[in-house]
Design a protein around this motif. Structure first.
Motif, PDB file in Angstrom:
ATOM      1  N   ARG A 242       8.532   7.697  64.681  1.00 41.27           N
ATOM      2  CA  ARG A 242       8.219   6.281  64.521  1.00 41.27           C
ATOM      3  C   ARG A 242       6.875   6.131  63.811  1.00 41.27           C
ATOM      4  O   ARG A 242       6.205   7.116  63.515  1.00 41.27           O
ATOM      5  CB  ARG A 242       8.189   5.611  65.899  1.00 41.27           C
ATOM      6  CG  ARG A 242       9.570   5.528  66.540  1.00 41.27           C
ATOM      7  CD  ARG A 242       9.500   5.443  68.037  1.00 41.27           C
ATOM      8  NE  ARG A 242       8.915   6.641  68.612  1.00 41.27           N
ATOM      9  CZ  ARG A 242       8.922   6.923  69.914  1.00 41.27           C
ATOM     10  NH1 ARG A 242       9.482   6.088  70.764  1.00 41.27           N
ATOM     11  NH2 ARG A 242       8.380   8.029  70.359  1.00 41.27           N
ATOM     12  N   GLU A 243       6.479   4.926  63.548  1.00 46.52           N
ATOM     13  CA  GLU A 243       5.325   4.665  62.686  1.00 46.52           C
ATOM     14  C   GLU A 243       4.068   5.370  63.172  1.00 46.52           C
ATOM     15  O   GLU A 243       3.286   5.893  62.370  1.00 46.52           O
ATOM     16  CB  GLU A 243       5.073   3.158  62.603  1.00 46.52           C
ATOM     17  CG  GLU A 243       3.919   2.786  61.679  1.00 46.52           C
ATOM     18  CD  GLU A 243       3.723   1.288  61.569  1.00 46.52           C
ATOM     19  OE1 GLU A 243       2.777   0.867  60.882  1.00 46.52           O
ATOM     20  OE2 GLU A 243       4.514   0.535  62.179  1.00 46.52           O
ATOM     21  N   ASP A 244       3.849   5.429  64.476  1.00 43.88           N
ATOM     22  CA  ASP A 244       2.612   5.999  65.005  1.00 43.88           C
ATOM     23  C   ASP A 244       2.770   7.423  65.523  1.00 43.88           C
ATOM     24  O   ASP A 244       1.823   7.989  66.054  1.00 43.88           O
ATOM     25  CB  ASP A 244       2.057   5.104  66.117  1.00 43.88           C
ATOM     26  CG  ASP A 244       1.598   3.753  65.582  1.00 43.88           C
ATOM     27  OD1 ASP A 244       1.113   3.727  64.438  1.00 43.88           O
ATOM     28  OD2 ASP A 244       1.733   2.746  66.297  1.00 43.88           O
ATOM     29  N   ASP A 245       3.958   7.989  65.409  1.00 43.85           N
ATOM     30  CA  ASP A 245       4.158   9.372  65.829  1.00 43.85           C
ATOM     31  C   ASP A 245       3.618  10.325  64.762  1.00 43.85           C
ATOM     32  O   ASP A 245       3.531   9.976  63.578  1.00 43.85           O
ATOM     33  CB  ASP A 245       5.645   9.659  66.042  1.00 43.85           C
ATOM     34  CG  ASP A 245       6.242   8.887  67.199  1.00 43.85           C
ATOM     35  OD1 ASP A 245       5.484   8.518  68.120  1.00 43.85           O
ATOM     36  OD2 ASP A 245       7.465   8.640  67.189  1.00 43.85           O
ATOM     37  N   GLU A 246       3.260  11.527  65.193  1.00 43.05           N
ATOM     38  CA  GLU A 246       2.777  12.540  64.256  1.00 43.05           C
ATOM     39  C   GLU A 246       3.489  13.861  64.512  1.00 43.05           C
ATOM     40  O   GLU A 246       3.978  14.121  65.623  1.00 43.05           O
ATOM     41  CB  GLU A 246       1.263  12.751  64.406  1.00 43.05           C
ATOM     42  CG  GLU A 246       0.407  11.511  64.137  1.00 43.05           C
ATOM     43  CD  GLU A 246       0.283  11.155  62.668  1.00 43.05           C
ATOM     44  OE1 GLU A 246       0.871  11.864  61.823  1.00 43.05           O
ATOM     45  OE2 GLU A 246      -0.407  10.165  62.368  1.00 43.05           O
ATOM     46  N   LEU A 247       3.540  14.696  63.476  1.00 43.02           N
ATOM     47  CA  LEU A 247       4.196  16.005  63.563  1.00 43.02           C
ATOM     48  C   LEU A 247       3.252  17.078  63.035  1.00 43.02           C
ATOM     49  O   LEU A 247       2.674  16.936  61.955  1.00 43.02           O
ATOM     50  CB  LEU A 247       5.488  16.004  62.740  1.00 43.02           C
ATOM     51  CG  LEU A 247       6.225  17.344  62.594  1.00 43.02           C
ATOM     52  CD1 LEU A 247       6.679  17.868  63.951  1.00 43.02           C
ATOM     53  CD2 LEU A 247       7.414  17.200  61.639  1.00 43.02           C
ATOM     54  N   LEU A 248       3.103  18.158  63.811  1.00 40.59           N
ATOM     55  CA  LEU A 248       2.296  19.313  63.418  1.00 40.59           C
ATOM     56  C   LEU A 248       3.175  20.554  63.479  1.00 40.59           C
ATOM     57  O   LEU A 248       3.822  20.816  64.502  1.00 40.59           O
ATOM     58  CB  LEU A 248       1.099  19.478  64.360  1.00 40.59           C
ATOM     59  CG  LEU A 248       0.217  20.715  64.171  1.00 40.59           C
ATOM     60  CD1 LEU A 248      -0.522  20.651  62.846  1.00 40.59           C
ATOM     61  CD2 LEU A 248      -0.771  20.852  65.335  1.00 40.59           C
ATOM     62  N   LEU A 249       3.223  21.311  62.392  1.00 37.96           N
ATOM     63  CA  LEU A 249       3.915  22.600  62.364  1.00 37.96           C
ATOM     64  C   LEU A 249       2.886  23.709  62.476  1.00 37.96           C
ATOM     65  O   LEU A 249       1.833  23.660  61.833  1.00 37.96           O
ATOM     66  CB  LEU A 249       4.714  22.777  61.076  1.00 37.96           C
ATOM     67  CG  LEU A 249       5.698  21.683  60.668  1.00 37.96           C
ATOM     68  CD1 LEU A 249       6.456  22.105  59.411  1.00 37.96           C
ATOM     69  CD2 LEU A 249       6.658  21.360  61.788  1.00 37.96           C
TER      70      LEU A 249
END
Length: 322
Positions: A242-249
């Motif tokens: 969603r707009e405020d979610d973040e993803l780190l690999l």
């Protein structure tokens, strides 16, 4: 709001390309330093505890005495004494036999280890979903499909000290399919946790890319094909943000020609996520900084609709994972 961390074992910074792998490089990516075991290669067994604690293997205590040979739990008892009475070459052969002929999983240290030893982790005091992290097992009595597949690979993945990458496969193509299935399971579970909207941190790990890399020294197209498919799988996670979610690999090391390399990598949906990560020792601090920077609280936040959640659940059920 949710921060999703995907631990992708052996994601190699030299093998990703922003054009070919937009979901493995995201908005920002960089190479980072890793840590070698006493055997001279980075060790999965040691590095994921380092990533979640920010501590070196010497400080968190989960170390290998003889590389992969001693990862099997059957060798933990008395391994120190064995170093004095069993030559190194024989230790490796014994370890290889046990890994090839028992059903034990090498990376199943329970999460209670950390509390018992006074070691804090990035999960302490947080609403977090932890999915398949090596040596951080919340429920040792249960296993998911990736654990089950990894534990029963048989001759599809055998340790062989004479092979270029230290491993061989009786059928690399069948092994490839099984490893991709393993990755699908873990990323589907991450999607489910993300869509639930009840956690501030979702941390999921998969070993599929690492395993494929170890046997594809004679089949390099298989390894790059795996990068392409994994990019698509991660793209499904990106699509759920969603707009405020973040993803780190995050990776623990790279892998080329069947052998672990000495570079790991990170990638994030925001440059802020990766700019302070120079090594595997910095990942925990970066996660905590992000959780402080933005409101990632889960239980009071907005979750996806029941219909959207049910769509992921249905996919897992169709695959036989739920």
């Amino acid at each position: 709001m949710v921060l999703v961390v995907l631990g992708i074992d052996a994601l190699d910074p030299e093998l990703v390309d922003a054009t070919d792998h937009p979901n493995l490089t995201l908005d920002s990516h960089r190479s980072i330093e890793t840590i070698n075991s006493v055997e001279g290669e980075p060790s999965t067994h040691e590095l994921w505890p380092t990533i979640i604690t920010g501590l070196t293997p010497e400080d968190h205590g989960l170390k290998l005495d003889d590389g992969v040979a001693w990862e099997n739990p059957l060798l933990r008892y008395g391994s120190a004494a064995a170093n004095y009475v069993i030559p190194d070459g024989l230790q490796t052969r014994i370890g290889a036999w046990l890994l090839n002929n028992t059903g034990e999983d090498a990376f199943r240290v329970p999460a209670t280890y950390y509390q018992k030893n006074g070691i804090s982790t990035v999960f302490d005091g947080r609403e977090a979903a932890t999915i398949g992290i090596p040596n951080y097992v919340v429920d040792p009595e249960n296993e998911d499909r990736e654990h089950s597949l990894r534990r029963n690979l048989g001759d599809l993945f055998e340790r062989n000290g004479n092979a270029p990458g230290g491993h061989t496969s009786a059928d690399p193509v069948a092994f490839y399919e099984q490893c991709l299935e393993m990755s699908m399971v873990r990323l589907a579970r991450a999607r489910r946790a993300l869509r639930g909207g009840q956690k501030e941190l979702v941390f999921a790990y998969t070993s599929g890319l690492d395993l494929i890399g170890h046997v594809s020294y004679d089949h390099p197209t298989l390894q790059m094909q795996a990068y392409g498919e994994l990019d698509e799988f991660v793209g499904e996670v990106v699509g759920d943000l969603r707009e405020d979610d973040e993803l780190l690999l995050v990776s623990d090391h790279g892998l080329q020609d069947g052998v672990h390399t000495h570079e790991a990598m990170v990638a994030g949906t925001s440059p802020r996520l990766v700019e302070e990560i120079d090594s595997v020792l910095d990942v925990r601090a970066a996660i905590e900084a992000e959780l402080r920077h933005r409101d990632h609280s889960g239980p009071d936040g907005e979750s996806l609709s029941i219909e959207d959640n049910d769509a992921v659940t249905s996919q897992l059920e169709d695959l036989g994972y739920m």
